[in-house]
Structure formats: C-alpha cells, structure tokens
Design an enzyme around this catalytic site. Structure first.
Site, mmCIF file in Angstrom:
data_model
loop_
_atom_site.group_PDB
_atom_site.id
_atom_site.type_symbol
_atom_site.label_atom_id
_atom_site.label_comp_id
_atom_site.label_asym_id
_atom_site.label_seq_id
_atom_site.Cartn_x
_atom_site.Cartn_y
_atom_site.Cartn_z
ATOM 1 N N GLY A 197 -26.874 65.439 -70.943
ATOM 2 C CA GLY A 197 -26.930 65.206 -72.271
ATOM 3 C C GLY A 197 -27.355 66.569 -73.175
ATOM 4 N N GLY A 198 -27.459 66.485 -74.027
ATOM 5 C CA GLY A 198 -27.994 67.416 -75.058
ATOM 6 C C GLY A 198 -30.066 67.584 -75.223
ATOM 7 N N ARG A 231 -33.495 66.947 -75.958
ATOM 8 C CA ARG A 231 -34.119 65.651 -76.413
ATOM 9 C C ARG A 231 -33.666 63.876 -76.990
ATOM 10 N NH1 ARG A 231 -38.070 68.047 -75.670
ATOM 11 N NH2 ARG A 231 -39.928 68.515 -76.084
ATOM 12 N N SER A 232 -32.029 63.783 -75.303
ATOM 13 C CA SER A 232 -31.457 63.037 -75.972
ATOM 14 C C SER A 232 -31.993 61.827 -75.160
ATOM 15 C CB SER A 232 -30.175 63.531 -75.237
ATOM 16 O OG SER A 232 -30.247 63.896 -73.944
ATOM 17 N N GLY A 233 -33.261 62.029 -74.433
ATOM 18 C CA GLY A 233 -33.637 60.507 -73.422
ATOM 19 C C GLY A 233 -32.994 61.025 -72.008
ATOM 20 N N HIS A 238 -44.858 65.530 -69.919
ATOM 21 C CA HIS A 238 -44.020 64.834 -69.505
ATOM 22 C C HIS A 238 -45.020 64.286 -68.141
ATOM 23 C CE1 HIS A 238 -39.069 66.315 -69.823
ATOM 24 N NE2 HIS A 238 -39.974 66.333 -70.113
ATOM 25 N N GLU A 277 -43.456 71.684 -57.695
ATOM 26 C CA GLU A 277 -42.755 72.654 -57.958
ATOM 27 C C GLU A 277 -42.066 72.699 -57.724
ATOM 28 O OE1 GLU A 277 -46.132 73.878 -60.279
ATOM 29 O OE2 GLU A 277 -46.855 72.184 -61.247
ATOM 30 N N ASP A 325 -35.537 67.772 -62.343
ATOM 31 C CA ASP A 325 -36.079 68.137 -63.560
ATOM 32 C C ASP A 325 -35.896 69.621 -64.104
ATOM 33 O OD1 ASP A 325 -35.416 67.546 -66.225
ATOM 34 O OD2 ASP A 325 -36.810 66.021 -66.633
#
Length: 167
Positions: free
Chosen positions: A8-9, A11-13, A49, A61, A82
């Site tokens: 998704g884009g 800040r889309s969730g 986050h 990491e 992520d």
C-alpha cells in the site's frame, strides 16, 4: 506455513495490519526491522513503531541479510518483515545485486516453516519521477513486489487502513 505480502501507500495502515496478522499465529511474533536509525526523524519513527507494538515481540534489526534472519528465526512465532522497500533501498545503497537478493528471498520463502508477513510500499502509483535514481528505485520496487507477490500465499493492498485481498 503462510507467506503474506501487505502492500500500500505511505501511512496507509500496512504495518498495523501486518502486526495484527502476525499476532494471529501461535507463538511469540518476531519483528524483523530493515530500517536503520541514521537520523533523528528515523529514530522517532522507530520509537513510535516500538511503542505501538508493545513488548511481546522478539526484535531483530536486519538492514541487508534478510534470508539468514528468516532462517535463524524458524520454529517460533510468525516473522514480520517491515519493510521490503527499505531493505531494497539498503541493498541499492550498498551496491548489492538487489535482484539476486530478491530472488534468493523469493526462493527461500516457500521453504520456511514458520509464517512470514512482509510489508512493502507500492511506489508506482504516482507521477513518473523526474530523475534517473528515483525512476530506478521505483522500477526496482515494482519488480521486487511482483517477484515476492508471485510466491506469496496471500497479498493484501491497504488503503486508508482498509485491506483489499488481491491474492
């Protein structure tokens, strides 16, 4: 085993959705972060986050060597990566053969026993970038997303926090 790609884009969730999907599997979830805290703004993003996720995650990491991280976390809860887009940026910045690394990831994913949820950005929906570096990154991200989506069991596109099942 499940391989789930969430795209998704900005800040889309995507991350919130991915965290919920990871928690839906048994075992302690593993958060594999590809971002590096190289400046204050990124340090702040990482802190937000972490605060949202809480303390029930094992955290790794991993800016570059994603496949070894997935292999070393086998046998536990779901792994959440992520995000693939930052991983790609890290690979390109390190002058690595990003397409080889992406194909290695795609080859490893179906052989893993514990679930993997991968977050990526869809960067190809906007205007054509005005410089060669940005166009190269946009194209690489599109190729990477196609390669990973091909081996994923589920693919979701997130818009305004709402998931749309693509696969």
């Amino acid at each position: 085993m499940a391989v789930i790609l969430i795209t998704g884009g900005a800040r889309s969730g995507k991350s919130t959705r991915a965290e919920a999907r990871a928690r839906s599997f048994p075992g302690q979830p593993v958060y594999i972060a590809t971002a590096e805290a190289l400046d204050g703004e990124m340090q702040e993003r990482i802190a937000r986050h972490r605060a949202r996720r809480g303390t029930d995650w094992t955290e790794r990491e991993v800016p570059l060597d994603l496949v070894p991280a997935l292999l070393s976390t086998e046998g536990g809860g779901a792994r959440l990566v992520d995000c693939l887009t930052l991983w790609l940026s890290n690979l390109m910045h390190a002058a690595r053969d990003w397409e080889r690394d992406v194909r290695e990831l795609a080859g490893a994913l179906p052989r893993l026993g514990s679930p993997v949820i991968l977050v990526t950005n869809e960067v190809g929906l906007g205007i054509v970038p005005d410089n060669a570096l940005a166009r190269s990154f946009r194209d690489a991200a599109g190729i990477m997303n196609q390669i990973v989506a091909d081996v994923a069991d589920d693919v979701e596109f997130i818009v305004a926090g709402l998931p749309m099942k693509l696969k």
